[in-house]
Design an enzyme around this catalytic site. Structure first.
Site, PDB file in Angstrom:
ATOM      1  CG  HIS A 193      -2.026  -1.000   1.134  1.00  0.00           C
ATOM      2  ND1 HIS A 193      -1.805  -2.361   1.167  1.00  0.00           N
ATOM      3  CD2 HIS A 193      -3.376  -0.841   1.021  1.00  0.00           C
ATOM      4  CE1 HIS A 193      -2.955  -3.002   1.093  1.00  0.00           C
ATOM      5  NE2 HIS A 193      -3.929  -2.107   1.000  1.00  0.00           N
ATOM      6  CG  HIS A 235       2.829  -3.548   6.212  1.00  0.00           C
ATOM      7  ND1 HIS A 235       3.494  -4.464   5.415  1.00  0.00           N
ATOM      8  CD2 HIS A 235       1.593  -3.411   5.679  1.00  0.00           C
ATOM      9  CE1 HIS A 235       2.688  -4.856   4.445  1.00  0.00           C
ATOM     10  NE2 HIS A 235       1.529  -4.236   4.582  1.00  0.00           N
TER      11      HIS A 235
END
Length: 271
Positions: A193, A235
């Site tokens: 992303h 993440h």
């Protein structure tokens, strides 16, 4: 005294240890030294035979100096620094994972953070680019949209390949969603992303005429999309930062292989 001497002599004769075959047991030190020396000789001969039968790689490993072994056992300064930074990254990422689950401090905002992450997902952007490409009637617009589609496809392929090589897990055990499996975004490093948001923002800033407030909002959107992945626990911080770097590099790659208007028209006609 004369009577005790025959008795002692009789005991010596009856003692089994005084026999010739057991005399070595009366000399433990000498016998041990001889047995040790013979054992060393046998082990040396066996080691020499094993060294002759071993391959050159094992021979080189056995001939390593003690100093080299010590250097391998003792971590270097670079290794200590890298492990320290890695520990700091994991600790800070866990602290910032405020929406990792419903029981987290910001668990109620998890749905909104996930929605923000969807705005940076590859599938909606590819679908939207295809729809705009079908409805576009200008050559310039089709050229930009075709190169944008190429950039999105390259981003998915590059990020998926890097994640398969690194295979780094996230700070929390968060199961990837269906859209993540479609784009093969199942590991943590790098953040897909973040790379996509950085690439798109740089692409739009270079190829679209936008007002200054819109340009600022575009940069803020890319930052929010990247760090939203840390907040939901998918993440680490370094995954997001590396994703921003890879996104910029992907933009530079697309600029190098930019497709001309004729090439885009040919591809559109084939499609």
């Amino acid at each position: 005294m004369p009577a005790s001497q025959p008795r002692s002599r009789a005991r010596d004769r009856n003692n089994v240890l005084n026999r010739a075959e057991f005399l070595s047991l009366n000399q433990p030190l000498k016998g041990n030294q001889e047995s040790r020396s013979s054992g060393r000789k046998q082990s040396g001969q066996a080691g020499a035979a094993g060294a002759q039968n071993s391959n050159p790689k094992e021979r080189r490993q056995s001939q390593q100096l003690p100093e080299e072994d010590c250097m391998q056992l003792n971590p270097s300064f670079k290794g200590i620094a890298f492990n320290s930074l890695l520990a700091i990254d994991i600790c800070m990422s866990k602290r910032l994972g405020v929406c990792a689950n419903r029981a987290s401090s910001w668990g109620g905002a998890r749905s909104m953070i996930n929605l923000l992450g969807i705005t940076g997902h590859g599938i909606p952007w590819i679908a939207g680019t295809l729809i705009c490409l079908v409805k576009s009637s200008t050559l310039a617009g089709q050229e930009v949209l075709m190169n944008l589609l190429l950039a999105l496809l390259l981003d998915i392929v590059i990020v998926a390949g890097l994640q398969k090589l690194a295979k780094r897990k996230g700070p929390y055990d968060v199961t990837p969603g269906l859209l993540d499996y479609l784009t093969m975004d199942t590991y943590a490093f790098p953040a897909g992303h973040a790379s996509r948001a950085a690439m798109l923002s740089k692409f739009f800033l270079n190829h679209l005429v936008l007002a200054i407030p819109l340009r600022i909002l575009l940069v803020i959107w890319a930052l929010c999309v990247g760090f939203s992945r840390v907040m939901i626990g998918r993440h680490h911080i370094t995954d997001v930062l590396s994703g921003f770097v890879f996104g910029y590099l992907q933009f530079r790659l697309v600029e190098l292989i930019w497709m001309s208007s004729n090439t885009c028209q040919m591809l559109i006609s084939i499609w």
